[in-house]
Design an enzyme around this catalytic site. Structure first.
Site, short mmCIF file in Angstrom:
data_model
loop_
_atom_site.label_atom_id
_atom_site.label_comp_id
_atom_site.label_asym_id
_atom_site.label_seq_id
_atom_site.Cartn_x
_atom_site.Cartn_y
_atom_site.Cartn_z
N ASP A 42 38.23 38.86 39.79
CA ASP A 42 38.85 39.37 41.01
C ASP A 42 37.85 40.23 41.79
OD1 ASP A 42 38.85 41.54 39.33
OD2 ASP A 42 40.98 42.01 39.57
N SER A 43 36.61 40.33 41.27
CA SER A 43 35.51 40.89 42.06
C SER A 43 35.27 40.02 43.30
CB SER A 43 34.23 41.00 41.23
OG SER A 43 33.98 39.79 40.54
N ASP A 81 40.64 35.67 36.40
CA ASP A 81 41.31 36.98 36.43
C ASP A 81 42.70 36.85 37.05
OD1 ASP A 81 39.91 39.11 35.34
OD2 ASP A 81 38.67 39.39 37.12
N LYS A 111 42.37 36.29 32.28
CA LYS A 111 41.97 37.63 31.86
C LYS A 111 42.88 38.66 32.53
CE LYS A 111 37.91 39.72 33.23
NZ LYS A 111 38.38 40.92 33.95
N GLU A 113 43.70 43.05 32.76
CA GLU A 113 43.18 44.39 32.49
C GLU A 113 44.25 45.25 31.83
OE1 GLU A 113 41.64 46.15 36.09
OE2 GLU A 113 40.24 44.49 36.43
N GLU A 180 34.12 47.27 29.86
CA GLU A 180 33.33 47.59 31.06
C GLU A 180 32.99 49.07 31.11
OE1 GLU A 180 34.85 45.90 34.69
OE2 GLU A 180 33.49 47.08 35.93
O1 KIV Z 1 36.18 40.73 38.32
C1 KIV Z 1 35.14 40.76 37.65
O2 KIV Z 1 34.07 40.32 38.08
C2 KIV Z 1 35.21 41.34 36.31
C3 KIV Z 1 33.91 41.62 35.63
C4 KIV Z 1 33.29 42.84 36.20
C5 KIV Z 1 34.08 41.70 34.15
O3 KIV Z 1 36.26 41.60 35.83
#
Ligand code: KIV
Length: 262
Positions: A42-43, A81, A111, A113, A180
């Site tokens: 989600d980056s 994510d 994934k 969090e 992280e």
């Molecule tokens: O969204 C992302 O890129 C991440 C990484 C920083 C692990 O969750």
């Protein structure tokens, strides 16, 4: 690549390499390079859409990025994510959203969090046969709670919660865990304690694998320079040079030449 193969890599002591990708063309190059796992992170909210945080990106937008990536990929395991608001506090909704991601993007895993707070959602998603990767330490979807993007779990209480959460996630059935921006000693302790692979980003050298955000490691994003980041290229300067040369060539009528026209 499968989740089982990723777990086998830890058992054999082979380090695991993961990179984020959000589009077809880049994902194809990541695939060609032989990287083990791709994270459609989600980056994307930051590096693709230009938001300050990861919170605004939507489920539809994450599915779009994931579809672009899976179309390109032959080998790496693709993890997507779950964006903010799609799994917290409602495990039925979490399952529905995870199913949407799996069905519509044809990725391999999702994934999420968080630890004990999202355990019910993780268990429900796992009960549908969907592999889950956990994510502890600096969890950017909680930036408004943390207040900064600084190193997490430096204090004993937070470190203890992280250790307990990582055990919970393994016991629940997560196939792997991202840690992280935490002290390297804590990363080492968790990686040694768990059977599942621990993938670090700013979690030191003793974890089982590493993940970096593509735009950061390629040097596209010059403003972002945390200590953990190693830049493998300076694409910002390469892009700039190419764009400036193109501008000059068009303005000077050098491009297109006789050979470059029909
Ligand atoms: O969204 C992302 O890129 C991440 C990484 C920083 C692990 O969750």
């Amino acid at each position: 690549m499968t989740t089982h193969r990723i777990q086998e890599m830890k058992r054999r002591g082979e380090k695991i390499a993961m990179i984020t990708a959000y589009d077809y063309t880049s994902a194809k190059i990541v695939d060609e390079a032989g990287i083990d796992m791709i994270l459609v992170g989600d980056s994307a909210s930051n590096v693709m859409a230009g938001y300050e945080t990861t919170l605004p990106i939507t489920l539809d937008q994450m599915i779009y990025h994931a579809q672009c990536v899976t179309r390109a990929v032959t080998t790496p395991l693709v993890v997507v994510d779950m964006p903010f608001g799609t799994y917290q506090g409602n495990s039925k909704l979490a399952l529905q959203n995870a199913i949407r991601i799996m069905k519509e993007s044809e990725c391999d895993a999702v994934k999420l969090e968080g630890g004990s707070e999202v355990l019910e959602s993780i268990e429900r998603i796992l009960s549908a046969g969907i592999p889950v990767m956990g994510h502890l330490g600096l969890t950017p979807q909680s930036i408004h709670k943390f207040g900064t993007y600084g190193v997490r779990a430096k204090e004993e209480a937070e470190a203890e919660k992280l250790v307990n959460d990582s055990k919970l996630l393994q016991e629940a059935g997560c196939f792997s865990l991202v840690l992280e921006k935490i002290p390297a000693d804590l990363g080492k302790k968790v990686a040694e304690m768990l059977d599942i692979p621990v993938i670090g980003i700013g979690a030191g050298r003793h974890v089982d694998g590493q993940v970096l955000v593509m735009h950061d490691m390629l040097g596209l994003n010059q403003a972002f320079a945390p200590r953990f980041l190693r830049r493998y290229a300076n694409l910002h300067d390469e892009y700039l040079k190419a764009f400036r040369q193109y501008l000059e060539d068009v303005r000077s009528r050098d491009f297109p030449s006789e050979q470059e026209q029909y």
